[in-house]
Design a protein around this motif. Structure first.
Motif, PDB file in Angstrom:
ATOM      1  N   ALA A   3       0.833  -1.203   0.000  1.00 42.34           N
ATOM      2  CA  ALA A   3       0.000   0.000   0.000  1.00 42.34           C
ATOM      3  C   ALA A   3       0.864   1.248   0.000  1.00 42.34           C
ATOM      4  CB  ALA A   3      -0.922  -0.018   1.215  1.00 42.34           C
ATOM      5  N   LEU A   4       1.968   1.180   0.742  1.00 48.11           N
ATOM      6  CA  LEU A   4       2.866   2.336   0.815  1.00 48.11           C
ATOM      7  C   LEU A   4       3.439   2.665  -0.566  1.00 48.11           C
ATOM      8  CD1 LEU A   4       4.632   4.431   2.358  1.00 48.11           C
ATOM      9  CD2 LEU A   4       6.309   2.625   2.660  1.00 48.11           C
ATOM     10  N   THR A   7       0.799   4.224  -2.636  1.00 49.32           N
ATOM     11  CA  THR A   7       0.515   5.600  -2.211  1.00 49.32           C
ATOM     12  C   THR A   7       1.563   6.572  -2.742  1.00 49.32           C
ATOM     13  OG1 THR A   7      -0.353   4.691  -0.159  1.00 49.32           O
ATOM     14  CG2 THR A   7       0.027   7.053  -0.215  1.00 49.32           C
ATOM     15  N   ILE A   8       2.812   6.146  -2.738  1.00 50.01           N
ATOM     16  CA  ILE A   8       3.876   7.029  -3.196  1.00 50.01           C
ATOM     17  C   ILE A   8       3.816   7.208  -4.711  1.00 50.01           C
ATOM     18  CG2 ILE A   8       6.372   7.352  -3.393  1.00 50.01           C
ATOM     19  CD1 ILE A   8       6.680   5.656  -0.864  1.00 50.01           C
ATOM     20  N   ILE A  51      14.145   9.880  -8.953  1.00 49.43           N
ATOM     21  CA  ILE A  51      12.858   9.586  -8.323  1.00 49.43           C
ATOM     22  C   ILE A  51      12.861   8.163  -7.763  1.00 49.43           C
ATOM     23  CG2 ILE A  51      10.358   9.503  -8.667  1.00 49.43           C
ATOM     24  CD1 ILE A  51      10.704  11.503 -10.943  1.00 49.43           C
ATOM     25  N   ALA A  54      14.583   8.086  -4.540  1.00 51.02           N
ATOM     26  CA  ALA A  54      13.788   8.646  -3.451  1.00 51.02           C
ATOM     27  C   ALA A  54      12.716   7.661  -3.000  1.00 51.02           C
ATOM     28  CB  ALA A  54      13.157   9.968  -3.884  1.00 51.02           C
ATOM     29  N   ILE A  55      12.081   6.997  -3.968  1.00 49.37           N
ATOM     30  CA  ILE A  55      11.055   6.018  -3.615  1.00 49.37           C
ATOM     31  C   ILE A  55      11.675   4.900  -2.783  1.00 49.37           C
ATOM     32  CG2 ILE A  55       9.403   4.310  -4.502  1.00 49.37           C
ATOM     33  CD1 ILE A  55       9.119   6.060  -7.012  1.00 49.37           C
ATOM     34  N   THR A  57      14.391   4.986  -0.969  1.00 50.38           N
ATOM     35  CA  THR A  57      14.791   5.477   0.350  1.00 50.38           C
ATOM     36  C   THR A  57      13.621   5.418   1.324  1.00 50.38           C
ATOM     37  OG1 THR A  57      16.371   6.952  -0.681  1.00 50.38           O
ATOM     38  CG2 THR A  57      15.817   7.411   1.602  1.00 50.38           C
ATOM     39  N   VAL A  58      12.466   5.902   0.877  1.00 48.50           N
ATOM     40  CA  VAL A  58      11.300   5.924   1.755  1.00 48.50           C
ATOM     41  C   VAL A  58      10.829   4.493   2.071  1.00 48.50           C
ATOM     42  CG1 VAL A  58       8.898   6.673   1.980  1.00 48.50           C
ATOM     43  CG2 VAL A  58      10.576   8.201   0.955  1.00 48.50           C
ATOM     44  N   ALA A  61      13.227   2.717   4.400  1.00 44.57           N
ATOM     45  CA  ALA A  61      13.122   3.254   5.760  1.00 44.57           C
ATOM     46  C   ALA A  61      11.941   2.617   6.468  1.00 44.57           C
ATOM     47  CB  ALA A  61      12.969   4.768   5.726  1.00 44.57           C
ATOM     48  N   ALA A  62      10.834   2.475   5.737  1.00 44.28           N
ATOM     49  CA  ALA A  62       9.637   1.882   6.322  1.00 44.28           C
ATOM     50  C   ALA A  62       9.875   0.417   6.655  1.00 44.28           C
ATOM     51  CB  ALA A  62       8.458   2.011   5.359  1.00 44.28           C
ATOM     52  N   ASP A  65      12.121  -1.967  10.212  1.00 45.12           N
ATOM     53  CA  ASP A  65      11.721  -2.807  11.344  1.00 45.12           C
ATOM     54  C   ASP A  65      11.515  -4.264  10.956  1.00 45.12           C
ATOM     55  OD1 ASP A  65      11.690  -0.508  12.712  1.00 45.12           O
ATOM     56  OD2 ASP A  65       9.513  -0.270  12.763  1.00 45.12           O
TER      57      ASP A  65
END
Lengths: 75, 206
Positions: A3-4, A7-8, A51, A54-55, A57-58, A61-62, A65
């Motif tokens: 989903a993340l 969304t991006i 781009i 950047a995608i 990286t995000v 990061a998510a 965990d």
């Protein structure tokens, strides 16, 4: 995570309906495979892959965990 | 900006058909009546259709806020946003419990998110917005760090009489270094390499 990624990516493209994320589980990693409409490829990769970077990286990061290593394939 | 022209027997119908085509509701568009149309006699003679122009009103700032909130939420670090708009400069302050996750190592996640937000915002506008995302005063702290680093490396450059190359940084961080050393007489600064690996070089003055 799926989903993340959606969304991006969705607000970046001209054909949001063609955004697809497939998940593949492998031993120690999870591979997310992103496909978009042919016309939108440039919009998710960007100049010098800026781009895409950047995608990732995000997304990474998510995933910091999560137990499994996460990869994002584009196209 | 998305704009379409629609026609109908009267203004009301033209507006309806415009909304259908744009797949939106009345409060999301601006309507400009081009021609009110004429009924004509018995709907036969001299009838003219009504013409309206509908412009999809977008609020890029609001789009950006929604984008960040959704992304942060799905990253497992929901945030609240305080936005400050100054003409084309948009400053967004993020607050939340797990903000460190959103900042990342040397702000790389925050920078990536900032870049993506800027792309999202400017995709459908005529005006170009610049977005700065900040969290827990990260930008201010980073500025201080960079200024300290700049003066330390400037000293090193002038002592060793050799160029000192910094690690690659985004443009607004390089600018902080350039600005910090602008008035220095010991060193000069310039940027070298191509984005995204462009970096500042501190050169001893002759």
């Amino acid at each position: 995570m799926k989903a993340l990624i959606e969304t991006i990516v969705t607000p970046l493209v001209d054909h949001p309906d063609d955004v697809e994320v497939a998940v593949k589980e492998e031993n120690h990693k999870q591979v997310y495979h992103l496909t978009v409409n042919e016309d939108d490829v440039g919009k998710v990769i960007g100049k010098n892959g800026r781009i895409a970077k950047a995608i990732r990286t995000v997304v990474y990061a998510a995933a910091s965990d999560s137990e499994k290593r996460v990869y994002l394939d584009i196209m | 900006m998305k704009q379409i022209t629609a026609t109908g027997e009267n203004v009301e119908e033209a507006v309806q058909s415009a909304l259908e085509e744009l797949q939106t509701s009345r409060d999301q568009v601006e309507i400009e009546v081009v021609d009110e149309g004429k009924k004509g006699f018995f709907g036969m003679f001299g009838a003219k259709p009504a013409i309206v122009k509908a412009t999809l009103a977008r609020n890029p700032v609001q789009d950006a806020e929604t984008f960040i909130k959704e992304v942060a939420e799905q990253m497992g670090a929901p945030v609240e946003i305080t936005t400050d708009v100054n003409d084309r400069d948009v400053h967004m302050e993020l607050t939340g419990n797990k903000i460190a996750l959103l900042i990342g190592k040397r702000g790389q996640t925050l920078n990536a998110l900032q870049y993506l937000t800027q792309l999202t915002m400017n995709r459908e506008t005529d005006r170009f917005y610049t977005v700065i995302l900040d969290a827990e005063n990260y930008r201010a702290r980073r500025k201080e760090t960079l200024e300290n680093l700049a003066s330390r490396l400037a000293e090193k450059a002038s002592r060793t009489k050799q160029n000192v190359k910094l690690e690659p940084m985004p443009s607004y961080e390089r600018k902080i270094i350039h600005t910090a050393l602008q008035s220095s007489r010991q060193v000069e600064t310039f940027s070298d390499g191509h984005e995204p690996k462009r970096s500042v070089v501190i050169k001893p003055a002759k």
